[in-house]
Design a protein around this motif. Sequence first.
Motif, PDB file in Angstrom:
ATOM      1  N   ARG A 105      30.636  -4.883  43.154  1.00 35.60           N
ATOM      2  CA  ARG A 105      31.129  -6.482  44.088  1.00 35.60           C
ATOM      3  C   ARG A 105      32.470  -5.797  45.200  1.00 35.60           C
ATOM      4  NH1 ARG A 105      33.374 -10.081  40.221  1.00 35.60           N
ATOM      5  NH2 ARG A 105      31.579 -10.429  39.020  1.00 35.60           N
ATOM      6  N   THR A 106      33.248  -5.546  44.922  1.00 35.94           N
ATOM      7  CA  THR A 106      33.362  -4.444  45.917  1.00 35.94           C
ATOM      8  C   THR A 106      32.649  -3.321  46.262  1.00 35.94           C
ATOM      9  OG1 THR A 106      35.798  -4.501  43.926  1.00 35.94           O
ATOM     10  CG2 THR A 106      36.228  -3.256  45.670  1.00 35.94           C
ATOM     11  N   ALA A 107      32.126  -2.915  45.813  1.00 34.84           N
ATOM     12  CA  ALA A 107      31.646  -1.844  46.833  1.00 34.84           C
ATOM     13  C   ALA A 107      30.271  -2.492  47.555  1.00 34.84           C
ATOM     14  CB  ALA A 107      31.032  -1.210  46.119  1.00 34.84           C
ATOM     15  N   GLU A 108      29.736  -3.834  47.599  1.00 32.18           N
ATOM     16  CA  GLU A 108      29.063  -4.594  48.078  1.00 32.18           C
ATOM     17  C   GLU A 108      30.388  -4.960  49.614  1.00 32.18           C
ATOM     18  OE1 GLU A 108      27.485  -7.724  46.017  1.00 32.18           O
ATOM     19  OE2 GLU A 108      25.610  -5.986  44.796  1.00 32.18           O
ATOM     20  N   LEU A 109      30.969  -5.314  49.071  1.00 29.81           N
ATOM     21  CA  LEU A 109      32.248  -6.472  50.378  1.00 29.81           C
ATOM     22  C   LEU A 109      32.535  -4.816  51.136  1.00 29.81           C
ATOM     23  CD1 LEU A 109      34.404  -8.807  48.376  1.00 29.81           C
ATOM     24  CD2 LEU A 109      31.878  -9.198  49.427  1.00 29.81           C
ATOM     25  N   ALA A 110      32.750  -3.397  50.276  1.00 29.85           N
ATOM     26  CA  ALA A 110      32.807  -2.478  51.422  1.00 29.85           C
ATOM     27  C   ALA A 110      32.180  -2.221  51.889  1.00 29.85           C
ATOM     28  CB  ALA A 110      33.586  -1.311  50.353  1.00 29.85           C
TER      29      ALA A 110
END
Length: 144
Positions: A105-110
Amino acid sequence: MTSSSTRPHSSSRPEDLFGRAIAARLNDGTDALPRDISERLRAARMQAMANRKREILHTAPVLVSAGGSAVFGQSGWWGRAMAAIPLVALAVGLLTIGLTQEERRTAELAEVDAALLTDDLPPAAYTDPGFAQFLKAKAAAAAA
């Protein structure tokens, strides 16, 4: 041939008593049989007994503690520790899955943030009500 009913037996379960009665009845009739048939019967009995002993040896011992939970061949603190291993493995697995999903999720948001910041349009353009109309008009022109 000697009858098995003349030997003393320690168990008196109904199944055992019934089995011994049948064996005694079968043994009574073996005296009148020819020798080759009685030898084949004796060999079949020996084979059946050997198979039965193997089945008994292959079953796992199950001990039931006072609490009612089954512990396979273990007792005391070691048995409780062995019973906790699956719970620990489950907790570690769930923790790993949670951390992996959070990382994704963090990688997608980034990735979305990086795309917005490197785009030609400023981020405020995406919140403008006219921008949606602009995108629709552009899509309609590309389709025609």
